[in-house]
Design a protein around this motif. Structure first.
Motif, PDB file in Angstrom:
ATOM      1  N   HIS A 149       0.839  -1.193   0.000  1.00  0.00           N
ATOM      2  CA  HIS A 149       0.000   0.000   0.000  1.00  0.00           C
ATOM      3  C   HIS A 149       0.877   1.247   0.000  1.00  0.00           C
ATOM      4  O   HIS A 149       1.646   1.472   0.929  1.00  0.00           O
ATOM      5  N   VAL A 150       0.773   2.039  -1.062  1.00  0.00           N
ATOM      6  CA  VAL A 150       1.481   3.318  -1.118  1.00  0.00           C
ATOM      7  C   VAL A 150       0.449   4.440  -1.030  1.00  0.00           C
ATOM      8  O   VAL A 150      -0.715   4.259  -1.372  1.00  0.00           O
ATOM      9  N   LEU A 151       0.884   5.586  -0.570  1.00  0.00           N
ATOM     10  CA  LEU A 151      -0.016   6.724  -0.408  1.00  0.00           C
ATOM     11  C   LEU A 151       0.035   7.627  -1.640  1.00  0.00           C
ATOM     12  O   LEU A 151       1.119   7.918  -2.148  1.00  0.00           O
ATOM     13  N   PRO A 152      -1.124   8.075  -2.128  1.00  0.00           N
ATOM     14  CA  PRO A 152      -1.151   8.924  -3.319  1.00  0.00           C
ATOM     15  C   PRO A 152      -0.946  10.398  -2.983  1.00  0.00           C
ATOM     16  O   PRO A 152      -1.464  10.899  -1.983  1.00  0.00           O
ATOM     17  N   VAL A 153      -0.187  11.074  -3.831  1.00  0.00           N
ATOM     18  CA  VAL A 153       0.080  12.504  -3.668  1.00  0.00           C
ATOM     19  C   VAL A 153      -0.193  13.199  -5.002  1.00  0.00           C
ATOM     20  O   VAL A 153       0.270  12.746  -6.053  1.00  0.00           O
ATOM     21  N   LEU A 154      -0.946  14.288  -4.965  1.00  0.00           N
ATOM     22  CA  LEU A 154      -1.212  15.086  -6.156  1.00  0.00           C
ATOM     23  C   LEU A 154      -0.530  16.440  -5.994  1.00  0.00           C
ATOM     24  O   LEU A 154      -0.794  17.160  -5.036  1.00  0.00           O
ATOM     25  N   ILE A 155       0.379  16.767  -6.916  1.00  0.00           N
ATOM     26  CA  ILE A 155       1.059  18.062  -6.892  1.00  0.00           C
ATOM     27  C   ILE A 155       0.523  18.902  -8.051  1.00  0.00           C
ATOM     28  O   ILE A 155       0.639  18.515  -9.213  1.00  0.00           O
ATOM     29  N   LEU A 156      -0.057  20.042  -7.716  1.00  0.00           N
ATOM     30  CA  LEU A 156      -0.652  20.921  -8.722  1.00  0.00           C
ATOM     31  C   LEU A 156       0.234  22.129  -9.002  1.00  0.00           C
ATOM     32  O   LEU A 156       0.867  22.668  -8.096  1.00  0.00           O
ATOM     33  N   PHE A 157       0.235  22.552 -10.266  1.00  0.00           N
ATOM     34  CA  PHE A 157       0.922  23.781 -10.653  1.00  0.00           C
ATOM     35  C   PHE A 157       0.020  24.537 -11.620  1.00  0.00           C
ATOM     36  O   PHE A 157      -1.039  24.052 -12.021  1.00  0.00           O
ATOM     37  N   GLY A 158       0.425  25.738 -11.980  1.00  0.00           N
ATOM     38  CA  GLY A 158      -0.384  26.538 -12.901  1.00  0.00           C
ATOM     39  C   GLY A 158      -1.154  27.604 -12.152  1.00  0.00           C
ATOM     40  O   GLY A 158      -0.608  28.295 -11.297  1.00  0.00           O
ATOM     41  N   ASN A 159      -2.442  27.724 -12.439  1.00  0.00           N
ATOM     42  CA  ASN A 159      -3.241  28.723 -11.732  1.00  0.00           C
ATOM     43  C   ASN A 159      -4.691  28.273 -11.627  1.00  0.00           C
ATOM     44  O   ASN A 159      -5.195  27.537 -12.477  1.00  0.00           O
ATOM     45  N   THR A 160      -5.336  28.727 -10.570  1.00  0.00           N
ATOM     46  CA  THR A 160      -6.744  28.429 -10.341  1.00  0.00           C
ATOM     47  C   THR A 160      -7.287  29.447  -9.342  1.00  0.00           C
ATOM     48  O   THR A 160      -6.541  30.292  -8.835  1.00  0.00           O
ATOM     49  N   SER A 161      -8.567  29.361  -9.059  1.00  0.00           N
ATOM     50  CA  SER A 161      -9.171  30.277  -8.092  1.00  0.00           C
ATOM     51  C   SER A 161      -9.140  29.659  -6.697  1.00  0.00           C
ATOM     52  O   SER A 161      -9.021  28.442  -6.541  1.00  0.00           O
ATOM     53  N   SER A 162      -9.274  30.505  -5.693  1.00  0.00           N
ATOM     54  CA  SER A 162      -9.297  30.017  -4.313  1.00  0.00           C
ATOM     55  C   SER A 162     -10.490  29.097  -4.077  1.00  0.00           C
ATOM     56  O   SER A 162     -10.376  28.075  -3.386  1.00  0.00           O
ATOM     57  N   ASP A 163     -11.635  29.456  -4.654  1.00  0.00           N
ATOM     58  CA  ASP A 163     -12.828  28.622  -4.487  1.00  0.00           C
ATOM     59  C   ASP A 163     -12.623  27.240  -5.094  1.00  0.00           C
ATOM     60  O   ASP A 163     -12.973  26.222  -4.484  1.00  0.00           O
ATOM     61  N   ARG A 164     -12.063  27.206  -6.296  1.00  0.00           N
ATOM     62  CA  ARG A 164     -11.819  25.918  -6.940  1.00  0.00           C
ATOM     63  C   ARG A 164     -10.791  25.105  -6.150  1.00  0.00           C
ATOM     64  O   ARG A 164     -10.921  23.886  -6.009  1.00  0.00           O
ATOM     65  N   PHE A 165      -9.785  25.780  -5.622  1.00  0.00           N
ATOM     66  CA  PHE A 165      -8.764  25.075  -4.848  1.00  0.00           C
ATOM     67  C   PHE A 165      -9.376  24.415  -3.618  1.00  0.00           C
ATOM     68  O   PHE A 165      -9.011  23.293  -3.261  1.00  0.00           O
ATOM     69  N   GLU A 166     -10.315  25.095  -2.971  1.00  0.00           N
ATOM     70  CA  GLU A 166     -10.991  24.508  -1.813  1.00  0.00           C
ATOM     71  C   GLU A 166     -11.774  23.263  -2.218  1.00  0.00           C
ATOM     72  O   GLU A 166     -11.826  22.274  -1.474  1.00  0.00           O
ATOM     73  N   GLN A 167     -12.369  23.293  -3.397  1.00  0.00           N
ATOM     74  CA  GLN A 167     -13.091  22.123  -3.900  1.00  0.00           C
ATOM     75  C   GLN A 167     -12.130  20.963  -4.166  1.00  0.00           C
ATOM     76  O   GLN A 167     -12.421  19.808  -3.849  1.00  0.00           O
ATOM     77  N   ILE A 168     -10.986  21.292  -4.763  1.00  0.00           N
ATOM     78  CA  ILE A 168      -9.974  20.269  -5.046  1.00  0.00           C
ATOM     79  C   ILE A 168      -9.470  19.661  -3.740  1.00  0.00           C
ATOM     80  O   ILE A 168      -9.335  18.440  -3.612  1.00  0.00           O
ATOM     81  N   ASP A 185      -0.574  29.398  -8.731  1.00  0.00           N
ATOM     82  CA  ASP A 185      -1.084  30.757  -8.554  1.00  0.00           C
ATOM     83  C   ASP A 185      -2.561  30.700  -8.177  1.00  0.00           C
ATOM     84  O   ASP A 185      -3.374  30.143  -8.906  1.00  0.00           O
ATOM     85  N   LEU A 186      -2.893  31.276  -7.008  1.00  0.00           N
ATOM     86  CA  LEU A 186      -4.285  31.346  -6.557  1.00  0.00           C
ATOM     87  C   LEU A 186      -4.745  32.793  -6.594  1.00  0.00           C
ATOM     88  O   LEU A 186      -4.288  33.612  -5.797  1.00  0.00           O
ATOM     89  N   ASP A 187      -5.622  33.099  -7.514  1.00  0.00           N
ATOM     90  CA  ASP A 187      -6.156  34.463  -7.631  1.00  0.00           C
ATOM     91  C   ASP A 187      -5.036  35.507  -7.672  1.00  0.00           C
ATOM     92  O   ASP A 187      -5.119  36.568  -7.043  1.00  0.00           O
ATOM     93  N   GLY A 188      -3.966  35.184  -8.392  1.00  0.00           N
ATOM     94  CA  GLY A 188      -2.871  36.138  -8.545  1.00  0.00           C
ATOM     95  C   GLY A 188      -1.815  36.085  -7.462  1.00  0.00           C
ATOM     96  O   GLY A 188      -0.853  36.853  -7.486  1.00  0.00           O
TER      97      GLY A 188
END
Length: 206
Positions: A149-168, A185-188
């Motif tokens: 059993h290994v643990l999954p990690v998601l690393i995000l880059f680029g840009n998105t909104s704070s609201d969307r990030f909370e959903q993610i 980048d979150l909302d600049g």
């Protein structure tokens, strides 16, 4: 049940790879939007009865490089993440083969190649759900092959909104997946709370 490349004869495998690459080149793959790429993936999955992971990692990964197209942002970010992890003394296995021998995770980290602890998928924020799906698929593939059993990690880059990030973040929490950022980048504003640096300097993975 979808097939993997190892379940095909060598002639079938070469025919599918050649055909998919030709169709991708004809469609101008490197210039396509994510939605258009997804449509092509869906068509190939249906036509050849192959999983999305097999197509993406067994057939299309490295396609741009083969076409002489410069490194994309994801490859550059992966190089940076790998360097940061290694400087922190963490063992990194790049482009690790999965149990079919064809699909490859972005990164595995752990005590050694034979004893991984985490599987890492690096993804643009605008296609985060694809990265989440891939990381969970790799986690399952490793368990199926190694009963480990290994643990999954998601690393995000680029840009998105704070609201969307909370959903993610909520979705990752629901799937027991560690969410991390690198140059996101979150909302600049550069996201810092969940950055790779914060993770390495504070709480451990998982």
């Amino acid at each position: 049940m979808t097939r993997t490349l190892t379940e095909l004869s060598s002639d079938q495998r070469e025919m599918i790879i050649t055909t998919v690459h030709k169709e991708a080149e004809a469609a101008g793959w490197s210039q396509l939007s994510n939605s258009r790429k997804s449509a092509l993936y869906s068509a190939w999955e249906s036509q050849y009865n192959l999983s999305h992971a097999t197509l993406k990692d067994g057939i299309m990964k490295g396609f741009d490089a083969a076409q002489g197209i410069p490194k994309k942002a994801e490859a550059e970010i992966q190089d940076e993440v790998t360097r940061i992890l290694r400087l922190a003394g963490i063992n990194v296995i790049e482009q690790a083969q999965m149990w079919t021998g064809k699909e490859r995770a972005d990164l595995l980290i752990g005590y050694s190649a034979k004893f991984p602890t985490h599987v890492i998928e690096i993804e643009r924020a605008d296609s985060w759900s694809e990265g989440l799906r891939q990381a969970l698929w790799y986690q399952a593939a490793i368990f199926k092959a190694e009963r480990r059993h290994v643990l999954p990690v998601l690393i995000l880059f680029g840009n998105t909104s704070s609201d969307r990030f909370e959903q993610i973040l909520a979705t990752c929490d629901h799937n027991h997946m560690t969410l991390c950022t690198h140059r996101l980048d979150l909302d600049g504003t550069l996201e810092a709370e969940y950055s790779l640096g914060a993770l390495l300097n504070g709480a451990a993975f998982g």
